[in-house]
Design an enzyme around this catalytic site. Structure first.
Site: not given
Ligand code: GLN
Length: 245
Positions: A93, A127, A189
């Site tokens: 990640c 996200r 993960h």
């Molecule tokens: N910078 C990352 C993202 O793309 C980190 C991953 C995370 O915080 N889950 O969000």
């Protein structure tokens, strides 16, 4: 044999059951008569090529990534040398993103990367969260993803696998992760290794090859019934509700 693990920034990059992944390495190594020795490589420590057989870089949110990015970028040269010298590496990640050329945040801010993996990452608005199932050379791999970053592989770069269900690197390419020599980077993960023992064993065999200077050994099979069940549950979740953009 003693397998020497260099765990990068365990105090910062540790939110995705990363210690659990290390525990899986330790247990599976011990069951084959090997011992894992884990050294933390923090802000004030150096990466010394040849000193570790397996590097581990865990996950973190943007905040933790910012805290380590510059320090890690200063370790780029020895880390690249170590992997090109045959060390194995697993990056998950946030760690995966940092091993590419860099990460561009949502407001254009640029985080430096190591430049080991041929990829770059750009933050997106939505996200990408959900269960993921991949088809890979190491069999099916199942996990959970949660990232705003879209990771774009350079042409000719080798992904870890093809996405069966879920978002993967960028939600569009149909690929997830990246492989280079004995290094693997992935978004998966939640934790990754307890339910993907074949991946854990591949990395251990590569680490043992680095240690011995020979070929990766065949590691004897372990019962792995619970592991198989865990993977099946995760794969099923990905099939039924894995994320789509
Ligand atoms: N910078 C990352 C993202 O793309 C980190 C991953 C995370 O915080 N889950 O969000």
């Amino acid at each position: 044999m003693i397998i020497r693990v260099g765990h990068l920034y365990p105090d910062y990059l540790n939110i995705y059951a990363d210690r659990g992944n290390i525990a899986v390495f330790a247990l599976r190594a011990a069951r084959r008569g090997h011992e894992l020795r884990v050294d933390a490589i923090g802000m004030d420590d150096s990466v010394v090529p040849g000193a570790h057989d397996l590097y581990y870089v865990g996950g973190g949110q943007d905040r933790e990534q910012w805290l380590v990015a510059e320090n890690l970028a200063h370790k780029a040269q020895p880390l690249i040398e170590a992997v090109h010298g045959g060390a194995a590496l697993l990056a998950v990640c946030g760690g995966y993103q940092l091993l590419g050329r860099g990460y561009k945040g949502f407001h254009g801010e640029e985080m430096p990367g190591v430049g080991l993996l041929p990829l770059e990452t750009v933050a997106g608005e939505r996200r990408m969260i959900g269960d993921v199932l991949l088809e890979t050379d190491l069999g099916p791999i199942a996990g959970f993803e949660n990232h705003a970053g879209r990771t774009y592989l350079d042409e000719g770069a080798e992904p870890l696998g093809r996405v069966v269900s879920g978002f993967g690197n960028d939600g569009e390419s149909g690929y997830e992760g990246c492989r280079l020599l004995r290094a693997i980077g992935t978004y998966l993960h939640g934790p990754l290794l307890p339910r993907n023992p074949r991946l854990a064993d591949w990395l251990l065999a590569q680490a043992l090859a680095h240690r011995s200077g020979g070929e990766p050994p065949e590691l004897g099979a372990l019962p792995d019934e619970l592991e198989a069940q865990a993977q099946a549950v995760s794969a099923e979740r990905a099939r039924s509700r894995g994320g789509k953009l």
